[in-house]
Design a protein around this motif. Structure first.
Motif, PDB file in Angstrom:
ATOM      1  N   VAL A 110      83.398 -42.134 -76.334  1.00  0.00           N
ATOM      2  CA  VAL A 110      82.089 -41.936 -75.958  1.00  0.00           C
ATOM      3  C   VAL A 110      82.105 -41.774 -74.316  1.00  0.00           C
ATOM      4  CG1 VAL A 110      79.559 -43.018 -75.555  1.00  0.00           C
ATOM      5  CG2 VAL A 110      81.167 -43.162 -77.956  1.00  0.00           C
ATOM      6  N   THR A 111      81.522 -40.841 -73.746  1.00  0.00           N
ATOM      7  CA  THR A 111      81.627 -40.441 -72.181  1.00  0.00           C
ATOM      8  C   THR A 111      80.155 -40.184 -71.551  1.00  0.00           C
ATOM      9  OG1 THR A 111      83.782 -39.220 -72.747  1.00  0.00           O
ATOM     10  CG2 THR A 111      82.808 -38.832 -70.573  1.00  0.00           C
ATOM     11  N   ALA A 112      80.072 -40.629 -70.442  1.00  0.00           N
ATOM     12  CA  ALA A 112      79.007 -40.460 -69.805  1.00  0.00           C
ATOM     13  C   ALA A 112      79.127 -39.945 -68.274  1.00  0.00           C
ATOM     14  CB  ALA A 112      78.254 -41.838 -69.489  1.00  0.00           C
ATOM     15  N   LEU A 113      78.173 -39.419 -67.618  1.00  0.00           N
ATOM     16  CA  LEU A 113      78.226 -38.965 -66.170  1.00  0.00           C
ATOM     17  C   LEU A 113      78.401 -40.207 -65.247  1.00  0.00           C
ATOM     18  CD1 LEU A 113      78.101 -36.615 -64.136  1.00  0.00           C
ATOM     19  CD2 LEU A 113      75.789 -36.879 -64.188  1.00  0.00           C
ATOM     20  N   ASP A 114      79.157 -40.204 -64.325  1.00  0.00           N
ATOM     21  CA  ASP A 114      79.364 -41.150 -63.078  1.00  0.00           C
ATOM     22  C   ASP A 114      79.685 -40.325 -62.091  1.00  0.00           C
ATOM     23  OD1 ASP A 114      79.099 -43.447 -62.029  1.00  0.00           O
ATOM     24  OD2 ASP A 114      81.266 -44.169 -62.387  1.00  0.00           O
ATOM     25  N   GLY A 115      78.663 -40.243 -61.229  1.00  0.00           N
ATOM     26  CA  GLY A 115      78.829 -39.328 -60.003  1.00  0.00           C
ATOM     27  C   GLY A 115      79.320 -37.911 -59.949  1.00  0.00           C
ATOM     28  N   SER A 206      93.533 -30.634 -76.687  1.00  0.00           N
ATOM     29  CA  SER A 206      92.080 -29.987 -76.783  1.00  0.00           C
ATOM     30  C   SER A 206      90.999 -31.213 -77.363  1.00  0.00           C
ATOM     31  CB  SER A 206      92.111 -28.896 -78.142  1.00  0.00           C
ATOM     32  OG  SER A 206      93.104 -27.978 -77.902  1.00  0.00           O
ATOM     33  N   SER A 207      89.688 -30.571 -76.992  1.00  0.00           N
ATOM     34  CA  SER A 207      88.722 -31.658 -77.385  1.00  0.00           C
ATOM     35  C   SER A 207      87.181 -30.936 -77.665  1.00  0.00           C
ATOM     36  CB  SER A 207      88.385 -32.494 -76.203  1.00  0.00           C
ATOM     37  OG  SER A 207      87.958 -31.798 -75.164  1.00  0.00           O
ATOM     38  N   MET A 208      86.393 -31.479 -78.536  1.00  0.00           N
ATOM     39  CA  MET A 208      85.252 -30.904 -78.825  1.00  0.00           C
ATOM     40  C   MET A 208      84.374 -32.083 -78.622  1.00  0.00           C
ATOM     41  SD  MET A 208      83.796 -29.277 -82.581  1.00  0.00           S
ATOM     42  CE  MET A 208      84.462 -30.938 -83.445  1.00  0.00           C
ATOM     43  N   ALA A 209      83.126 -31.957 -77.692  1.00  0.00           N
ATOM     44  CA  ALA A 209      82.209 -32.697 -77.710  1.00  0.00           C
ATOM     45  C   ALA A 209      80.706 -32.427 -78.028  1.00  0.00           C
ATOM     46  CB  ALA A 209      81.822 -32.958 -76.115  1.00  0.00           C
ATOM     47  N   GLY A 210      79.948 -33.491 -78.625  1.00  0.00           N
ATOM     48  CA  GLY A 210      78.690 -33.218 -78.794  1.00  0.00           C
ATOM     49  C   GLY A 210      77.776 -34.366 -78.270  1.00  0.00           C
ATOM     50  N   PRO A 211      76.451 -34.149 -78.237  1.00  0.00           N
ATOM     51  CA  PRO A 211      75.342 -34.818 -77.120  1.00  0.00           C
ATOM     52  C   PRO A 211      74.682 -36.064 -77.866  1.00  0.00           C
ATOM     53  CG  PRO A 211      74.239 -33.058 -78.130  1.00  0.00           C
ATOM     54  CD  PRO A 211      75.602 -32.929 -78.649  1.00  0.00           C
ATOM     55  N   LEU A 212      74.515 -37.114 -77.098  1.00  0.00           N
ATOM     56  CA  LEU A 212      73.739 -38.029 -77.312  1.00  0.00           C
ATOM     57  C   LEU A 212      72.461 -38.240 -76.535  1.00  0.00           C
ATOM     58  CD1 LEU A 212      76.252 -41.002 -77.649  1.00  0.00           C
ATOM     59  CD2 LEU A 212      75.601 -39.483 -79.562  1.00  0.00           C
ATOM     60  N   TYR A 213      71.351 -38.099 -77.154  1.00  0.00           N
ATOM     61  CA  TYR A 213      70.132 -38.362 -76.580  1.00  0.00           C
ATOM     62  C   TYR A 213      69.446 -39.370 -76.470  1.00  0.00           C
ATOM     63  CZ  TYR A 213      70.742 -33.130 -76.642  1.00  0.00           C
ATOM     64  OH  TYR A 213      71.089 -31.827 -76.837  1.00  0.00           O
ATOM     65  N   ASN A 214      68.771 -39.856 -75.427  1.00  0.00           N
ATOM     66  CA  ASN A 214      67.865 -40.978 -75.597  1.00  0.00           C
ATOM     67  C   ASN A 214      66.347 -40.743 -76.125  1.00  0.00           C
ATOM     68  OD1 ASN A 214      66.353 -39.779 -73.441  1.00  0.00           O
ATOM     69  ND2 ASN A 214      67.139 -41.313 -71.611  1.00  0.00           N
ATOM     70  N   HIS A 215      65.544 -41.859 -75.840  1.00  0.00           N
ATOM     71  CA  HIS A 215      64.214 -41.658 -76.494  1.00  0.00           C
ATOM     72  C   HIS A 215      63.487 -40.582 -75.694  1.00  0.00           C
ATOM     73  CE1 HIS A 215      63.764 -44.369 -73.180  1.00  0.00           C
ATOM     74  NE2 HIS A 215      62.326 -44.092 -73.092  1.00  0.00           N
ATOM     75  N   GLN A 216      63.760 -40.239 -74.546  1.00  0.00           N
ATOM     76  CA  GLN A 216      63.223 -39.121 -73.892  1.00  0.00           C
ATOM     77  C   GLN A 216      63.766 -37.637 -73.961  1.00  0.00           C
ATOM     78  OE1 GLN A 216      63.537 -41.199 -69.915  1.00  0.00           O
ATOM     79  NE2 GLN A 216      61.428 -41.513 -69.868  1.00  0.00           N
ATOM     80  N   GLY A 217      64.534 -37.732 -74.945  1.00  0.00           N
ATOM     81  CA  GLY A 217      65.132 -36.383 -74.888  1.00  0.00           C
ATOM     82  C   GLY A 217      66.255 -35.910 -74.064  1.00  0.00           C
ATOM     83  N   ASN A 218      66.640 -36.840 -73.234  1.00  0.00           N
ATOM     84  CA  ASN A 218      67.571 -36.842 -72.149  1.00  0.00           C
ATOM     85  C   ASN A 218      69.029 -37.017 -72.609  1.00  0.00           C
ATOM     86  OD1 ASN A 218      65.710 -35.753 -70.255  1.00  0.00           O
ATOM     87  ND2 ASN A 218      65.292 -38.064 -69.775  1.00  0.00           N
ATOM     88  N   LEU A 219      69.945 -36.093 -72.069  1.00  0.00           N
ATOM     89  CA  LEU A 219      71.504 -36.503 -72.450  1.00  0.00           C
ATOM     90  C   LEU A 219      71.765 -38.010 -71.771  1.00  0.00           C
ATOM     91  CD1 LEU A 219      73.999 -35.104 -73.672  1.00  0.00           C
ATOM     92  CD2 LEU A 219      74.572 -34.708 -71.309  1.00  0.00           C
ATOM     93  N   LEU A 220      72.191 -38.750 -72.800  1.00  0.00           N
ATOM     94  CA  LEU A 220      72.669 -39.961 -72.326  1.00  0.00           C
ATOM     95  C   LEU A 220      74.388 -40.120 -72.205  1.00  0.00           C
ATOM     96  CD1 LEU A 220      71.468 -42.972 -71.418  1.00  0.00           C
ATOM     97  CD2 LEU A 220      71.632 -43.484 -74.063  1.00  0.00           C
ATOM     98  N   ALA A 221      74.799 -39.395 -72.993  1.00  0.00           N
ATOM     99  CA  ALA A 221      76.224 -39.503 -73.240  1.00  0.00           C
ATOM    100  C   ALA A 221      76.833 -38.499 -74.126  1.00  0.00           C
ATOM    101  CB  ALA A 221      76.900 -40.869 -73.672  1.00  0.00           C
ATOM    102  N   THR A 222      78.105 -38.401 -74.309  1.00  0.00           N
ATOM    103  CA  THR A 222      78.680 -37.531 -75.208  1.00  0.00           C
ATOM    104  C   THR A 222      79.560 -38.256 -76.159  1.00  0.00           C
ATOM    105  OG1 THR A 222      80.580 -36.867 -74.020  1.00  0.00           O
ATOM    106  CG2 THR A 222      78.598 -35.707 -73.365  1.00  0.00           C
ATOM    107  N   VAL A 223      79.854 -37.412 -77.305  1.00  0.00           N
ATOM    108  CA  VAL A 223      80.749 -38.072 -78.192  1.00  0.00           C
ATOM    109  C   VAL A 223      81.708 -36.966 -78.411  1.00  0.00           C
ATOM    110  CG1 VAL A 223      81.554 -38.950 -80.569  1.00  0.00           C
ATOM    111  CG2 VAL A 223      79.265 -39.713 -79.440  1.00  0.00           C
ATOM    112  N   SER A 224      83.218 -37.206 -78.347  1.00  0.00           N
ATOM    113  CA  SER A 224      84.221 -36.134 -78.474  1.00  0.00           C
ATOM    114  C   SER A 224      85.279 -36.403 -79.293  1.00  0.00           C
ATOM    115  CB  SER A 224      84.949 -35.946 -76.807  1.00  0.00           C
ATOM    116  OG  SER A 224      85.480 -36.998 -76.277  1.00  0.00           O
TER     117      SER A 224
END
Length: 266
Positions: A110-115, A206-224
């Motif tokens: 599970v990966t999230a944006l940081d900076g 190699s890797s493949m990632a899908g999105p995790l959205y929060n209650h507002q529909g914004n990207l919160l993190a990814t699962v790869s």
């Protein structure tokens, strides 16, 4: 990951001082005056007053009208909510990761944006003897990883410009360093809502990632799903894609996301 063209900038003193002021407030001492802050931080009272006025204007500090002392402002709640949201993603995702590892036999992160990087905030390792090592806290570039590209695909052009290094660093001979080509790929990822990367960051993986959205529909993190390229070719990824996206949908639903038929990325 810095190189000669991307040297770390020197700390900005005013920002360091502002952060020091904010960290001075604690549960034991939720309110402090200018004089007390000045003594603790070894700063002139006029400097502290100016910085507090700026922080107050931004909603990060407010003043108790009865005591005249200052305290943390309500504006910090919104910022804390973003950070806590990432922790929520980690907690909610955990029960689902073991099933995804069992089905894929590969490492799941599970990966999230940081900076201007993406960081692993949760991980479950592959049972295979040869596996992708993506430890919690590991940082990776955005432009050549599946999670990073998926994060970039959710950004506006202006947001991408702010986080991407110039020039784009080439990690392998498969790394995309042309901005136009990268933008075209991100547009495709935006439409399909997943990203696949072969050996752009590390040879042999190699890797493949899908999105995790929060209650507002914004990207919160990814699962790869990540692993050796000899096991994860495009055909295998296409077989695993439905279960990856199904897992992402389950986690997103628990985070409060209600998908709409017309939902698209920004």
């Amino acid at each position: 990951m810095n190189n000669a063209n991307n040297k770390p900038s020197a700390p900005i003193q005013s920002i360091q001082r502002a952060a020091a002021i904010l960290r001075s407030f604690t549960e034991a001492e939720p309110e402090l005056g200018v004089s007390e802050l000045s003594r603790r931080l070894n700063l002139h009272k006029s400097t502290v007053s100016r910085m507090i006025a700026t922080l107050q204007a931004e909603g990060l500090i407010d003043q108790n009208p009865e005591s005249g002392k200052y305290r943390l402002g309500i504006g910090l709640v919104g910022l804390a909510g973003v950070a806590l949201g990432r922790l929520d993603a980690r907690t909610v995702a955990q029960p689902h990761l073991s099933d995804l590892v069992a089905a894929s036999q590969e490492t799941v992160n599970v990966t999230a944006l940081d900076g201007n990087e993406c960081v692993n905030i949760e991980r479950m390792a592959s049972p295979q003897p040869i596996q992708y090592i993506g430890w919690i806290g590991r940082r990776s570039p955005l432009h050549c990883t599946a999670s990073g590209k998926l994060i970039l695909a959710h950004m506006t052009p202006e947001e991408r410009t702010a986080v991407l290094p110039q020039p784009l660093r080439q990690y392998t001979d498969k790394t995309i360093t042309d901005g136009y080509q990268l933008t075209r790929q991100l547009n495709q990822i935006c439409q399909q809502k997943y990203a696949i990367v072969h050996e752009e960051y590390e040879i042999g993986f190699s890797s493949m990632a899908g999105p995790l959205y929060n209650h507002q529909g914004n990207l919160l993190a990814t699962v790869s799903i990540s692993g050796p390229t000899y096991r994860l070719n495009d055909a295998v990824f296409q077989e695993q894609l439905p279960m990856l996206l199904a897992t992402c949908q389950k986690i997103s639903a628990e985070l409060g996301f209600l998908p709409m038929p017309t939902h698209t990325m920004r």
